[in-house]
Design a protein around this motif. Sequence first.
Motif, short mmCIF file in Angstrom:
data_model
loop_
_atom_site.label_atom_id
_atom_site.label_comp_id
_atom_site.label_asym_id
_atom_site.label_seq_id
_atom_site.Cartn_x
_atom_site.Cartn_y
_atom_site.Cartn_z
N ASP A 1 53.90 53.55 18.52
CA ASP A 1 52.88 53.00 17.62
C ASP A 1 51.55 53.64 17.97
OD1 ASP A 1 51.00 51.52 16.23
OD2 ASP A 1 51.87 49.57 16.74
N SER A 2 50.95 54.36 17.02
CA SER A 2 49.71 55.08 17.29
C SER A 2 48.54 54.17 17.58
CB SER A 2 49.36 55.99 16.11
OG SER A 2 49.14 55.20 14.93
N ALA A 3 48.69 52.87 17.29
CA ALA A 3 47.61 51.92 17.55
C ALA A 3 47.68 51.31 18.94
CB ALA A 3 47.63 50.80 16.49
N ILE A 4 48.75 51.62 19.67
CA ILE A 4 48.96 51.01 20.99
C ILE A 4 49.42 52.08 21.96
CG2 ILE A 4 50.34 49.35 22.30
CD1 ILE A 4 50.59 47.68 19.78
N ASN A 5 48.83 52.10 23.13
CA ASN A 5 49.30 52.98 24.20
C ASN A 5 50.22 52.21 25.14
OD1 ASN A 5 46.13 54.19 23.87
ND2 ASN A 5 47.82 55.64 23.85
N ASP A 6 51.22 52.89 25.65
CA ASP A 6 52.11 52.30 26.66
C ASP A 6 52.51 53.42 27.62
OD1 ASP A 6 53.70 50.65 28.14
OD2 ASP A 6 55.34 50.58 26.69
N ARG A 7 51.56 53.83 28.45
CA ARG A 7 51.77 54.98 29.33
C ARG A 7 52.28 54.56 30.70
NH1 ARG A 7 45.84 56.98 29.13
NH2 ARG A 7 45.62 54.73 28.88
N ALA A 8 52.94 55.49 31.35
CA ALA A 8 53.36 55.32 32.74
C ALA A 8 53.05 56.63 33.46
CB ALA A 8 54.84 55.01 32.83
N VAL A 9 52.66 56.55 34.73
CA VAL A 9 52.26 57.72 35.49
C VAL A 9 53.06 57.80 36.78
CG1 VAL A 9 50.31 56.45 36.51
CG2 VAL A 9 50.30 58.96 36.52
N PHE A 10 53.48 59.01 37.15
CA PHE A 10 54.16 59.22 38.42
C PHE A 10 53.64 60.51 39.04
CE2 PHE A 10 56.74 60.91 34.97
CZ PHE A 10 57.13 62.17 35.42
N GLY A 11 54.11 60.83 40.23
CA GLY A 11 53.60 62.00 40.93
C GLY A 11 52.16 61.81 41.39
N ILE A 12 51.80 60.59 41.74
CA ILE A 12 50.42 60.28 42.13
C ILE A 12 50.17 60.75 43.56
CG2 ILE A 12 48.74 58.42 42.53
CD1 ILE A 12 50.37 56.80 40.40
N SER A 13 49.34 61.76 43.73
CA SER A 13 48.99 62.23 45.08
C SER A 13 47.56 61.85 45.46
CB SER A 13 49.16 63.75 45.18
OG SER A 13 48.32 64.41 44.26
N LYS A 14 46.79 61.40 44.46
CA LYS A 14 45.42 60.93 44.71
C LYS A 14 45.31 59.47 44.26
CE LYS A 14 43.28 65.49 44.37
NZ LYS A 14 42.28 66.36 43.67
N PRO A 15 45.81 58.56 45.08
CA PRO A 15 45.75 57.14 44.68
C PRO A 15 44.31 56.70 44.50
CG PRO A 15 46.34 57.38 47.00
CD PRO A 15 46.40 58.75 46.41
N ARG A 16 44.10 55.87 43.49
CA ARG A 16 42.73 55.49 43.13
C ARG A 16 42.74 54.21 42.30
NH1 ARG A 16 45.11 59.55 40.43
NH2 ARG A 16 44.73 59.96 38.21
N MET A 17 41.54 53.67 42.15
CA MET A 17 41.36 52.49 41.32
C MET A 17 40.52 52.85 40.10
SD MET A 17 40.55 49.49 44.10
CE MET A 17 39.42 50.44 45.15
N ALA A 18 40.94 52.38 38.94
CA ALA A 18 40.09 52.43 37.74
C ALA A 18 39.31 51.13 37.69
CB ALA A 18 40.95 52.59 36.49
N VAL A 19 38.02 51.23 37.45
CA VAL A 19 37.12 50.09 37.54
C VAL A 19 36.71 49.60 36.16
CG1 VAL A 19 34.95 49.25 38.52
CG2 VAL A 19 36.21 51.08 39.68
N PHE A 20 36.78 48.29 35.98
CA PHE A 20 36.32 47.63 34.75
C PHE A 20 35.23 46.63 35.15
CE2 PHE A 20 40.30 49.40 33.64
CZ PHE A 20 40.36 49.53 32.27
N ARG A 21 34.00 46.95 34.79
CA ARG A 21 32.88 46.07 35.11
C ARG A 21 32.60 45.11 33.95
NH1 ARG A 21 28.74 48.41 39.10
NH2 ARG A 21 29.60 50.40 39.82
N PRO A 22 32.34 43.86 34.25
CA PRO A 22 32.01 42.90 33.20
C PRO A 22 30.55 43.02 32.77
CG PRO A 22 31.94 41.82 35.32
CD PRO A 22 32.39 43.24 35.59
N TRP A 23 30.26 42.59 31.56
CA TRP A 23 28.87 42.52 31.13
C TRP A 23 28.13 41.42 31.89
CZ3 TRP A 23 29.49 42.95 25.06
CH2 TRP A 23 29.66 44.30 24.73
N ARG A 24 28.81 40.33 32.15
CA ARG A 24 28.21 39.20 32.86
C ARG A 24 29.07 38.85 34.07
NH1 ARG A 24 26.42 35.09 27.90
NH2 ARG A 24 25.00 36.55 26.85
#
Length: 332
Positions: A70-93
């Motif tokens: 469905d082009s309106a929805i992403n459903d990704r999976a990732v492997f081969g991670i050699s640089k582990p990291r966090m994606a950050v989501f900051r709140p407005w409040r």
Amino acid sequence: MIIDRRTALMGSLAAAGLATRAAAQTPPPAIGPVAAAWPMPTETIDLWPKGAPGMPAKPLTETVKERSTDSAINDRAVFGISKPRMAVFRPWRPNGASILITPGGGYNWVVVDREGYEMAQWFAERGFTAFVLFYRLPHEGWAAGPDVSLSDAQRAMRLIRHRAADFGIDPARVCAMGFSAGGHLCADLATRFDAKTYTAVDAADTLSARPLVAAPIYPVISMTAPVAHAGSRKNLIGENADAALERAHSPNFNVATNTPPCFLVHAEDDDAVPVDNTLLFRAALKEKNIPVETHLFTQGGHGFAMRRAMGKPAGVWPELFLAWARTRGVMG
């Protein structure tokens, strides 16, 4: 002016992408062959300043697989991670609380959207600073073996606390939530947060990795057949693991008196990870007098997160978590 949910989400995600970010960090996993349905986060935190320890002999190539049709929805999976990291989501409040999210994927890959970004955005809209962890996978040849994902989760918790002032969060109010195999990782963190799984690299490693509360959602818990999820067991400890190794990596056997309060959710019709996993963990928590909130739903299957639970009784679980979290001091 009327703002629909899509517009609101796009605005919130854009705000997350425009937030102040640490320089020279590894970007989030690639968008993949299908265009992103929503703006993607751009702020990340690398876990290991000099590279992840115990690198596999064969170099890994980070790969993103788009599973959505469905082009309106992403459903990704990732492997081969050699640089582990966090994606950050900051709140407005910001409300001062934060949450480390460990998506599932059977320890074969890490889900990006359904159990990662979508949940993180939901929490950010409610004042949490959310961190989605892209952790290393134990079957890809890392020296730490079955403990490699836990190493990343421990390090992530410590980094969040170490950088609390940067995000305007209370270092005492850091929560953990995980889904499926990520639920196993969440439960592993809750029960073995103080296990020595790596050598300290900087001042962050003097801090505790214990979450204030933990929420394993439809989690893999047992490594013993027939309750074990076969794929997760194979990828974590190997097909020929003995009983001692199974026990060492089954969080229900590692609950201690200092395990944090837990919030558990599972659907009884889960045909991938039997509900007995949650029941075993609950019983172990009760035995140690650890506060535990448990919600079992008749229907939901596996991997419902929020998207697949919409319109079903199981769809209320995130609000139930918030109500419970308030009673545990998460909101201050």
